[in-house]
Design a protein around this motif. Structure first.
Motif, PDB file in Angstrom:
ATOM      1  N   SER A   1       5.906 -47.952  -8.130  1.00 49.67           N
ATOM      2  CA  SER A   1       5.073 -48.163  -6.950  1.00 49.67           C
ATOM      3  C   SER A   1       6.047 -48.891  -5.899  1.00 49.67           C
ATOM      4  CB  SER A   1       3.899 -49.228  -6.974  1.00 49.67           C
ATOM      5  OG  SER A   1       4.421 -50.114  -7.995  1.00 49.67           O
ATOM      6  N   GLY A   2       5.809 -48.770  -4.561  1.00 54.08           N
ATOM      7  CA  GLY A   2       6.615 -49.541  -3.549  1.00 54.08           C
ATOM      8  C   GLY A   2       8.066 -49.575  -3.826  1.00 54.08           C
ATOM      9  N   GLY A   3       8.669 -50.708  -4.046  1.00 52.27           N
ATOM     10  CA  GLY A   3      10.223 -50.738  -4.096  1.00 52.27           C
ATOM     11  C   GLY A   3      10.865 -49.593  -5.046  1.00 52.27           C
ATOM     12  N   HIS A   4      10.417 -49.370  -6.167  1.00 47.53           N
ATOM     13  CA  HIS A   4      10.597 -48.490  -7.105  1.00 47.53           C
ATOM     14  C   HIS A   4      11.125 -47.043  -6.479  1.00 47.53           C
ATOM     15  CE1 HIS A   4      10.610 -51.059 -10.594  1.00 47.53           C
ATOM     16  NE2 HIS A   4       9.202 -51.303 -10.455  1.00 47.53           N
ATOM     17  N   THR A   5      10.061 -46.510  -5.675  1.00 40.97           N
ATOM     18  CA  THR A   5      10.011 -45.490  -5.274  1.00 40.97           C
ATOM     19  C   THR A   5      10.774 -45.347  -4.013  1.00 40.97           C
ATOM     20  OG1 THR A   5       7.556 -44.941  -5.837  1.00 40.97           O
ATOM     21  CG2 THR A   5       8.480 -43.563  -4.005  1.00 40.97           C
ATOM     22  N   ALA A   6      11.182 -46.294  -3.422  1.00 39.41           N
ATOM     23  CA  ALA A   6      12.103 -46.304  -2.196  1.00 39.41           C
ATOM     24  C   ALA A   6      13.583 -46.196  -2.742  1.00 39.41           C
ATOM     25  CB  ALA A   6      12.062 -47.590  -1.395  1.00 39.41           C
ATOM     26  N   GLU A   7      13.740 -46.718  -3.912  1.00 36.55           N
ATOM     27  CA  GLU A   7      14.992 -46.655  -4.512  1.00 36.55           C
ATOM     28  C   GLU A   7      15.416 -45.280  -5.076  1.00 36.55           C
ATOM     29  OE1 GLU A   7      15.969 -49.810  -7.611  1.00 36.55           O
ATOM     30  OE2 GLU A   7      14.580 -51.068  -6.561  1.00 36.55           O
ATOM     31  N   MET A   8      14.308 -44.888  -5.664  1.00 35.43           N
ATOM     32  CA  MET A   8      14.471 -43.396  -6.181  1.00 35.43           C
ATOM     33  C   MET A   8      14.548 -42.245  -5.092  1.00 35.43           C
ATOM     34  SD  MET A   8      14.679 -41.551  -8.750  1.00 35.43           S
ATOM     35  CE  MET A   8      13.874 -42.205 -10.243  1.00 35.43           C
ATOM     36  N   ILE A   9      13.986 -42.432  -4.331  1.00 38.82           N
ATOM     37  CA  ILE A   9      14.250 -41.650  -2.973  1.00 38.82           C
ATOM     38  C   ILE A   9      15.791 -41.671  -2.509  1.00 38.82           C
ATOM     39  CG2 ILE A   9      13.377 -41.216  -0.538  1.00 38.82           C
ATOM     40  CD1 ILE A   9      11.275 -40.606  -2.180  1.00 38.82           C
ATOM     41  N   ASN A  10      16.096 -42.799  -2.415  1.00 41.55           N
ATOM     42  CA  ASN A  10      17.595 -43.118  -1.976  1.00 41.55           C
ATOM     43  C   ASN A  10      18.346 -42.178  -2.785  1.00 41.55           C
ATOM     44  OD1 ASN A  10      16.687 -44.527   0.195  1.00 41.55           O
ATOM     45  ND2 ASN A  10      17.973 -46.444  -0.369  1.00 41.55           N
ATOM     46  N   LEU A  11      18.218 -42.395  -4.334  1.00 38.94           N
ATOM     47  CA  LEU A  11      19.148 -41.501  -5.224  1.00 38.94           C
ATOM     48  C   LEU A  11      18.821 -40.029  -5.040  1.00 38.94           C
ATOM     49  CD1 LEU A  11      20.767 -41.152  -7.862  1.00 38.94           C
ATOM     50  CD2 LEU A  11      18.940 -41.679  -9.187  1.00 38.94           C
ATOM     51  N   LEU A  12      17.787 -39.825  -4.754  1.00 44.11           N
ATOM     52  CA  LEU A  12      17.384 -38.229  -4.623  1.00 44.11           C
ATOM     53  C   LEU A  12      18.005 -37.869  -3.385  1.00 44.11           C
ATOM     54  CD1 LEU A  12      13.686 -37.931  -5.491  1.00 44.11           C
ATOM     55  CD2 LEU A  12      15.536 -37.241  -6.918  1.00 44.11           C
ATOM     56  N   LEU A  13      17.993 -38.464  -2.291  1.00 40.31           N
ATOM     57  CA  LEU A  13      18.614 -38.078  -1.115  1.00 40.31           C
ATOM     58  C   LEU A  13      20.266 -37.439  -1.200  1.00 40.31           C
ATOM     59  CD1 LEU A  13      17.364 -40.398   1.731  1.00 40.31           C
ATOM     60  CD2 LEU A  13      17.022 -38.217   1.423  1.00 40.31           C
ATOM     61  N   VAL A  14      21.012 -38.212  -2.136  1.00 40.94           N
ATOM     62  CA  VAL A  14      22.329 -37.752  -2.456  1.00 40.94           C
ATOM     63  C   VAL A  14      22.449 -36.858  -3.474  1.00 40.94           C
ATOM     64  CG1 VAL A  14      23.183 -40.010  -1.300  1.00 40.94           C
ATOM     65  CG2 VAL A  14      22.902 -39.938  -3.823  1.00 40.94           C
ATOM     66  N   LEU A  15      21.592 -36.534  -4.438  1.00 42.36           N
ATOM     67  CA  LEU A  15      21.599 -35.553  -5.474  1.00 42.36           C
ATOM     68  C   LEU A  15      21.365 -34.161  -4.906  1.00 42.36           C
ATOM     69  CD1 LEU A  15      19.696 -36.808  -8.587  1.00 42.36           C
ATOM     70  CD2 LEU A  15      22.235 -36.777  -8.235  1.00 42.36           C
ATOM     71  N   GLN A  16      22.406 -33.347  -5.552  1.00 44.01           N
ATOM     72  CA  GLN A  16      22.475 -32.136  -5.180  1.00 44.01           C
ATOM     73  C   GLN A  16      21.154 -31.194  -5.551  1.00 44.01           C
ATOM     74  OE1 GLN A  16      24.734 -33.661  -6.576  1.00 44.01           O
ATOM     75  NE2 GLN A  16      26.855 -33.152  -5.861  1.00 44.01           N
ATOM     76  N   LYS A  17      20.486 -30.938  -4.542  1.00 40.78           N
ATOM     77  CA  LYS A  17      19.079 -30.327  -5.142  1.00 40.78           C
ATOM     78  C   LYS A  17      18.950 -29.238  -5.786  1.00 40.78           C
ATOM     79  CE  LYS A  17      17.622 -33.821  -2.548  1.00 40.78           C
ATOM     80  NZ  LYS A  17      19.209 -34.027  -2.151  1.00 40.78           N
ATOM     81  N   ASP A  18      20.156 -28.231  -5.445  1.00 36.53           N
ATOM     82  CA  ASP A  18      20.234 -27.181  -6.221  1.00 36.53           C
ATOM     83  C   ASP A  18      20.556 -27.169  -7.770  1.00 36.53           C
ATOM     84  OD1 ASP A  18      22.590 -27.848  -5.285  1.00 36.53           O
ATOM     85  OD2 ASP A  18      23.575 -26.010  -5.389  1.00 36.53           O
ATOM     86  N   ARG A  19      21.204 -28.244  -8.131  1.00 36.34           N
ATOM     87  CA  ARG A  19      21.481 -28.553  -9.534  1.00 36.34           C
ATOM     88  C   ARG A  19      20.249 -29.047 -10.208  1.00 36.34           C
ATOM     89  NH1 ARG A  19      27.375 -31.538  -8.670  1.00 36.34           N
ATOM     90  NH2 ARG A  19      28.612 -29.814  -8.100  1.00 36.34           N
ATOM     91  N   PHE A  20      19.504 -29.671  -9.458  1.00 39.94           N
ATOM     92  CA  PHE A  20      18.334 -30.679 -10.314  1.00 39.94           C
ATOM     93  C   PHE A  20      17.112 -29.957  -9.588  1.00 39.94           C
ATOM     94  CE2 PHE A  20      21.903 -33.307  -9.836  1.00 39.94           C
ATOM     95  CZ  PHE A  20      21.830 -34.083 -11.279  1.00 39.94           C
ATOM     96  N   SER A  21      16.634 -28.669 -10.319  1.00 38.50           N
ATOM     97  CA  SER A  21      15.588 -27.887  -9.947  1.00 38.50           C
ATOM     98  C   SER A  21      15.325 -27.079 -10.886  1.00 38.50           C
ATOM     99  CB  SER A  21      16.344 -26.964  -8.607  1.00 38.50           C
ATOM    100  OG  SER A  21      15.503 -26.110  -8.389  1.00 38.50           O
ATOM    101  N   PRO A  22      13.756 -26.885 -11.024  1.00 39.60           N
ATOM    102  CA  PRO A  22      12.754 -27.380 -10.359  1.00 39.60           C
ATOM    103  C   PRO A  22      12.577 -28.808 -10.691  1.00 39.60           C
ATOM    104  CG  PRO A  22      12.040 -26.096 -12.266  1.00 39.60           C
ATOM    105  CD  PRO A  22      13.294 -25.765 -12.248  1.00 39.60           C
TER     106      PRO A  22
END
Lengths: 179, 225
Positions: free
Chosen positions: B51-72
């Motif tokens: 919830s809350g702060g945890h998700t915001a931190e995770m989203i920040n990490l996902l924004l910089v991870l290469q999506k084609d490597r971490f898929s699906p």
């Protein structure tokens, strides 16, 4: 700062937010004459309280007699707008509210809820206070914090960076460093 | 004859227990070491949202991870938490907008029962933990992720424990990455402490230097927020 010719003071708003929590002790604290007096002395004219799930209702005031204008609401989808238009933010210790406020570069007093069972949240507020990014208070010491605070001495918070984590994860999994 | 059978059974039991123990020790030894082979294709990734702060931190990490490597990507959030999956959906929709319509199928969103709500007593949480474990097992069997990213909500503990079990029995080798929440400055959260002490997390990240000094196997990575 007030424009004395017209008798209209410059609007300076204090925004109080408890997020989705119930934090009556904070709402009660900002509703005391001690805190309101200190806010007036520091030149603030308006007080807006987002009270969340709390049950204590503060007293509304138009602020016509030179006192602080007070308004409140429970929840709103436009917390960001309130933060943006505030001159001072008084917030609960949730990391979401803390970083949203710091990112907007607003002066912030974090009030720690001492009634929480697992009160790890004070750790973050105290650490950031030690690094001079914000002030950390308890409900009963809030008026002293407002009286003593020196907003000039607060340091801007550098925005976070997830790239070091991403780099280590990529290395661990055997992905090349960059592409 | 009876005696002989008994002996055989006992010997068999001892041998299998020993083998299992060695397998567990091997998995513990091998976890936390970088994968030797160079990764070629994309890796299926489970992202545990809190919830809350945890998700915001995770989203920040996902924004910089290469999506084609971490898929699906499979997103899991607590059944009582509607906000987090909504935020993940927004993130994925923005990706689709950036990359054209092609990538619609690369993300899935799921909900999981929580083992303990904030403020729930430790006694009733025994039962709710069992239900949560069963549900987690069912979800993990379906997903069998190669990568697990989590950052603190309690829901990640059963999921990561099952991932460890899958490693031991050879169902799936997954790499578990745990980022302790920025709110943890002096002490680890219970989830973090468990995953660190039991060596379930392959890599353990903390956002404050004083935590790294206490937990030397952790990596200090600075603030995500």
């Amino acid at each position: 700062m007030g424009d004395t010719e017209d008798g209209i003071k410059l609007k300076k708003t204090v925004f109080v937010t408890v997020g989705t929590t119930c934090f009556d002790a904070l709402v009660r604290a900002v509703d005391t004459p001690e805190v309101k007096d200190e806010l007036l002395k520091r030149g603030y004219t308006h007080l807006i309280i987002q009270m969340g799930r709390g049950s204590y209702t503060p007293t509304k005031s138009g602020g016509d007699d030179g006192s602080l204008a007070v308004d409140f609401f429970t929840f709103s989808s436009s917390i960001a707008d309130h933060l943006r238009s505030a001159s001072l933010v008084i917030s609960h210790a949730g990391s979401g509210s803390i970083f949203e406020t710091l990112r907007l570069g607003k002066p912030l007093i974090v009030v720690v809820n001492e009634d929480l069972m697992d009160n790890h949240q004070s750790e973050l507020a105290e650490e950031l206070a030690e690094r001079k990014h914000l002030y950390c208070a308890r409900p009963q010491t809030l008026n002293q914090t407002i009286a003593a605070m020196n907003l000039e001495s607060l340091l801007p918070y550098p925005s976070g960076n997830a790239i070091p984590v991403a780099k280590l994860i990529n290395q661990f999994l055997g992905f090349p460093d960059d592409k | 004859m009876e005696n002989g059978n008994g002996e055989v059974a006992i010997t068999f039991a001892i041998i299998s227990l020993t083998l299992m123990l060695f397998r567990v020790l091997y998995v513990i030894y091998r976890s936390g070491k970088p994968l030797r082979t160079e990764a070629r294709g994309a890796l299926s990734t489970l992202i545990v949202l809190g919830s809350g702060g945890h998700t915001a931190e995770m989203i920040n990490l996902l924004l910089v991870l290469q999506k084609d490597r971490f898929s699906p990507r499979f997103y899991i959030a607590a059944a009582t938490d509607n906000m987090s999956l909504q935020k993940a959906r927004t993130l994925e929709n923005n990706l689709v907008d950036e990359n054209g319509v092609k990538e619609v199928q690369t993300a899935q969103f799921m909900q999981i029962y929580r083992s303990r709500e904030v403020g729930q007593s430790y006694f009733t949480s025994v039962w709710t933990t069992l239900v949560a474990m069963a549900h987690a097992f069912w979800l993990m069997t379906k997903i069998r992720p190669q990568v697990i990213l989590c950052n603190g909500p309690g829901t990640c503990v059963p999921l990561c424990a099952i991932a460890f079990f899958f490693k031991v029995v050879g169902v799936r080798w997954s790499s578990v990455f745990y980022v302790e929440s920025i709110a943890r400055v002096r002490r680890l959260s219970l989830s973090g402490l468990l995953l660190y002490k039991l060596r379930i997390a392959d890599q353990f990240f903390v956002q404050w230097p004083q935590l790294q000094r206490q937990y030397p196997r952790a990596h200090y990575v600075g603030c995500l927020m």
